[in-house]
Design an enzyme around this catalytic site. Structure first.
Site, PDB file in Angstrom:
ATOM      1  N   HIS A 189       0.811  -1.213   0.000  1.00  0.00           N
ATOM      2  CA  HIS A 189       0.000   0.000   0.000  1.00  0.00           C
ATOM      3  C   HIS A 189       0.850   1.271   0.000  1.00  0.00           C
ATOM      4  CE1 HIS A 189      -3.559   2.318   0.577  1.00  0.00           C
ATOM      5  NE2 HIS A 189      -2.914   3.009   1.496  1.00  0.00           N
ATOM      6  N   GLU A 430      -9.720  -6.997 -32.482  1.00  0.00           N
ATOM      7  CA  GLU A 430      -8.776  -7.768 -31.667  1.00  0.00           C
ATOM      8  C   GLU A 430      -8.779  -9.244 -32.025  1.00  0.00           C
ATOM      9  OE1 GLU A 430      -9.784  -7.401 -27.494  1.00  0.00           O
ATOM     10  OE2 GLU A 430     -11.927  -7.400 -27.912  1.00  0.00           O
ATOM     11  N   ASP A 454      -5.121  -8.766 -27.352  1.00  0.00           N
ATOM     12  CA  ASP A 454      -5.729  -9.986 -27.879  1.00  0.00           C
ATOM     13  C   ASP A 454      -5.329 -10.230 -29.325  1.00  0.00           C
ATOM     14  OD1 ASP A 454      -7.165 -11.289 -25.812  1.00  0.00           O
ATOM     15  OD2 ASP A 454      -8.518  -9.572 -25.751  1.00  0.00           O
ATOM     16  N   CYS A 501      -6.188   0.563 -28.269  1.00  0.00           N
ATOM     17  CA  CYS A 501      -6.249   0.650 -26.818  1.00  0.00           C
ATOM     18  C   CYS A 501      -5.527  -0.505 -26.122  1.00  0.00           C
ATOM     19  CB  CYS A 501      -7.687   0.746 -26.335  1.00  0.00           C
ATOM     20  SG  CYS A 501      -8.682  -0.643 -26.869  1.00  0.00           S
TER      21      CYS A 501
HETATM   22  C1  PEP Z   1      -6.856  -5.763 -25.928  1.00  0.00           C
HETATM   23  O1  PEP Z   1      -7.177  -6.930 -26.124  1.00  0.00           O
HETATM   24  O2  PEP Z   1      -5.861  -5.205 -26.457  1.00  0.00           O
HETATM   25  C2  PEP Z   1      -7.659  -4.923 -25.023  1.00  0.00           C
HETATM   26  C3  PEP Z   1      -7.458  -3.636 -24.893  1.00  0.00           C
HETATM   27  O3  PEP Z   1      -8.615  -5.562 -24.288  1.00  0.00           O
HETATM   28  P1  PEP Z   1      -8.310  -6.390 -22.947  1.00  0.00           P
HETATM   29  O4  PEP Z   1      -6.857  -6.211 -22.623  1.00  0.00           O
HETATM   30  O5  PEP Z   1      -9.224  -5.824 -21.920  1.00  0.00           O
HETATM   31  O6  PEP Z   1      -8.668  -7.760 -23.371  1.00  0.00           O
HETATM   32 MG    MG Z   2      -9.130  -7.674 -25.500  1.00  0.00          MG
END
Ligand code: PEP
Ligand code: MG
Length: 554
Positions: A189, A430, A454, A501
Site C-alpha cells: 500500500h 482484436e 488480444d 487501446c
Molecule cells: C486488448 O485486447 O488489447 C484490449 C485492450 O482488451 P483487454 O486487454 O481488456 O482484453
Molecule cells: Mg481484449
C-alpha cells in the site's frame, strides 16, 4: 554507507532520515480478572476503531481520491466480520480467560497467518491489513498515544520497517521527500500511495539495526532502489546533477499534459487514457488525456455478489462522463467469460477459455445482462460524449445483432421518456478475422479500436500472460503489424477514426509506427499520456511512416 533495495516509486530525494519505529508496549499475558470488564473494553475498542477508520477513509479520499481510500473500507470490512473478529476474541476472553489486548493480539496473528498461508499476493496484502488493524486496536485498547508522521521536523526521508495505510494517510506529504522501508514491495500500500503522490520510494532496505541513523543526511533513488546514508561530496554532486536533469525532464513533460496532441508537422492525434473505474477518469483528466479510449466496464461486474443494476451502472458511467467534461468516453461493453469469471454467473468449464464463451459472445446470449448495460450507457450519454464499443467482434452478424439491441433499447428509453444522448458505435479489432474484414466492418461502425493484447495472442497463437510462451508474445511481429495497418487503412478509406487501446499503444518503440500506419487515436494508462504526446510531437508524419515501413517490412 549504501543500502540496496528495490525501487518502488521513481524519483530522487536528498533529505535527513526520519526513523519511524512506532512501538507498542509489551502485551501483558495476565489472565483476565473480570472477563466481562475485558469484553466491555473490547467492545469500546472496536467501536472507537470503527470511528477512527471512518475518519481515515474521509481524509484519504480528500487527499488521494476515492480509490486510495478503499483500503480503509477493506479494514472496516475485516473489523465488522463477526466470525473472524468479534466473536472469537470474546470467546478467547470468556473461555480462555485472556485479557482483551492478549486476545486481540492472538486472534489477529492467527488471522494474518491464515491469509499468509493462502500464498498469493492479494492474500499477503490482507495479512498486512490484519497486522495494521491489530496495531490500531492495541493502541486504542492500551490507551497509547499515537506516534505518527503528521508533524515532521522539516523535509525528511522516512525510514521504517513498513508503513501501514493509516501511517501514510496521516503523513505530512509536503515534508516527506522519500520513503524507505525494510518490508513491502511494489504492490504494498505505501508503494502505491508513494506513486500516486509522486514520492520516491524503495522497499527491501535491510540491514539497519540502529537508531543512530536518525537525522543523518541520505540520498534515496526510487528507480534503482538505493539509499545512500552520509553521502560523500562526490555522491552529493552526482545527485544534484541527476536531480536537476530529472526536474528539467519532469517540467518538460508537464507542458505535455495540456498541449494539443499532434505530430511535429501538425497532424492531429488523440492521446487518450484507459480506465477501469469511474474514479480513474480523474487520473485521465489529471494527465491531460484527450478522452477515455477504453473504459473496461467489466471491473464494475467483478468482485461482487450480485450483478450491478442498470441504475448502478448508469451512475458509474455518468460519473465518468461528467468527470471527462465533454471529452469522449468510450465505454466497452462487458468483456468477461473465458478466464474472467463472473461470480454471479455459472459458466461451463472450457478447455480453451480464450477461444471460448467470452465478451460479445457471452453478452449476446445473455440479453438480461446486456440490455441493462446498453440502457445505462444510453442514459449516461445525456451527460457527455459517451460512445459504446463492442469487444471481440469476429463476425458481421455479431456486430449487427449488438447494434440492433442498442437501437432497440434507445427506442424503448425514448418511448419511456427517459433522457438519452447520441451514442457513436465502435468495435474492438482484436480478432484477426475482424482485421482481415476491416473494409466490411468499416461500413458498419463509427470507429475502430485495435486491441493489440488480444490481436497479438490470436494472430500468433501465443496465450497472453502465459509465462512459458512469453518470449513469443510480440505485438511488433510483422504479422500483427500488417493486420493493424490493414485495419487503419480500411478506416481511412471510410473516413472513420482508427484508435488503439492495447498495451502497445503506449509503447514508445511502437507508437510512432502505429501513427505512421494511420492509427489516429492511442489510448494507454493515464500516466503514459504526457511522454507519448511528447514523443509524437517531435516526429513528422513522414518519420512516423518510415518507422512503420521499417517494422512492417523488416
Ligand atoms: C486488448 O485486447 O488489447 C484490449 C485492450 O482488451 P483487454 O486487454 O481488456 O482484453
Ligand atoms: Mg481484449
Amino acid at each position: 554507507m549504501k543500502w540496496q533495495g528495490k525501487g518502488v516509486s521513481e524519483g530522487l530525494a536528498m533529505a535527513q532520515i526520519h526513523l519511524f519505529t512506532p512501538k507498542l508496549p509489551e502485551i501483558s499475558r495476565q489472565p483476565a480478572a473480570d472477563a466481562e470488564a475485558e469484553v466491555a473494553k473490547l467492545e469500546a475498542t472496536l467501536a472507537a476503531a470503527e470511528e477512527e477508520l471512518r475518519g481515515l477513509y474521509e481524509t484519504a479520499k480528500e487527499k488521494m481520491g476515492e480509490q486510495e481510500a478503499e483500503i480503509f473500507d477493506a479494514h472496516l470490512t475485516i473489523l465488522g466480520d463477526e466470525y473472524s473478529v468479534r466473536e472469537p476474541i470474546i470467546q478467547r476472553i470468556r473461555e480462555q480467560k485472556q485479557n482483551a489486548a492478549a486476545a486481540i493480539t492472538d486472534q489477529f496473528d492467527e488471522l494474518a497467518q491464515m491469509f499468509r498461508s493462502l500464498g498469493d499476493e492479494l492474500m499477503a496484502e490482507r495479512a498486512a491489513d490484519a497486522e495494521d488493524l491489530k496495531q490500531q486496536l492495541l493502541r486504542i485498547c492500551l490507551g497509547c498515544g499515537r506516534q505518527d508522521l503528521s508533524v515532521l521536523p522539516g523535509d525528511v526521508i522516512v525510514l521504517a520497517e513498513e508503513l501501514t495505510p493509516s501511517d501514510t494517510v496521516r503523513m505530512d506529504t509536503a515534508h516527506v521527500k522519500g520513503i524507505a522501508t525494510r518490508l513491502g514491495g511494489a504492490t504494498a500500500h505505501s508503494a502505491i500511495i508513494a506513486r500516486t503522490l509522486g514520492i520516491p520510494a524503495a522497499a527491501g532496505i535491510d540491514g539497519w539495526q540502529t537508531e543512530a541513523l536518525n537525522g543523518h543526511m541520505a540520498i534515496l533513488d526510487g528507480a534503482d532502489g538505493t539509499l545512500t546514508v552520509d553521502p560523500t561530496d562526490e555522491e552529493t554532486a552526482s545527485y544534484q546533477s541527476r536531480k536537476a536533469q530529472a526536474d528539467c525532464e519532469a517540467q518538460a513533460l508537464e507542458a505535455f499534459r495540456t498541449c494539443p496532441s499532434q505530430t511535429k508537422d501538425g497532424a492531429a492525434l488523440e492521446i487518450c487514457a484507459n480506465i477501469g473505474t469511474p474514479q480513474e477518469a480523474q487520473q485521465a483528466m489529471k494527465y491531460g488525456a484527450d478522452g477515455v479510449g477504453l473504459f473496461r466496464s467489466e471491473f464494475l461486474f467483478m468482485d461482487r455478489d450480485a450483478l450491478p443494476t442498470e441504475d448502478e451502472q448508469f451512475e458509474a458511467y455518468r460519473t465518468a462522463a461528467e468527470t471527462m467534461a465533454g471529452k469522449p468516453l468510450i465505454i466497452r461493453t462487458l468483456d468477461v467469460g473465458g478466464d474472467k469469471k463472473l461470480p454471479t454467473l455459472e459458466l461451463p468449464h472450457e478447455d480453451n477459455p480464450f477461444l471460448g464463451f467470452r465478451a460479445i459472445r457471452m453478452t449476446l446470449s445473455h440479453p438480461e445482462i446486456f440490455r441493462p448495460q446498453l440502457r445505462a450507457i444510453l442514459r449516461a450519454a445525456a451527460y457527455g460524449d459517451v460512445r459504446v464499443m463492442f469487444p471481440m467482434i469476429g463476425s458481421m452478424d455479431q456486430l449487427r445483432e449488438a447494434k440492433a439491441l442498442l437501437r432497440e433499447q434507445e427506442q424503448t428509453l425514448q418511448a419511456e421518456g427517459v433522457p438519452t444522448g447520441p451514442v457513436k458505435v465502435g468495435m474492438m479489432v482484436e480478432i484477426p478475422a475482424a482485421a482481415v474484414l476491416a473494409e466490411e466492418f468499416a461500413k458498419e461502425v463509427d470507429f475502430f479500436s485495435i486491441g493489440t493484447n488480444d490481436l497479438t495472442q490470436y494472430t500468433l497463437a501465443v496465450e497472453r500472460g502465459n509465462a512459458a510462451v512469453a518470449h513469443l508474445y510480440a505485438p511488433e511481429h510483422p504479422a500483427v503489424l500488417r493486420l493493424i495497418a490493414m485495419t487503419a487503412q480500411a478506416a481511412a478509406e471510410r473516413h472513420i477514426p482508427c484508435g488503439m487501446c492495447g498495451e502497445a499503444a503506449g509503447d514508445p518503440k511502437l507508437a510512432p509506427a502505429f501513427v505512421g500506419m494511420g492509427v489516429n487515436e492511442l489510448s494507454m494508462s493515464p500516466r503514459r499520456v504526457p511522454p507519448v504526446r511528447k514523443l509524437l510531437s517531435g516526429l513528422t508524419m513522414d518519420e512516423c511512416r518510415q518507422a512503420a515501413e521499417k517494422l512492417l517490412h523488416p
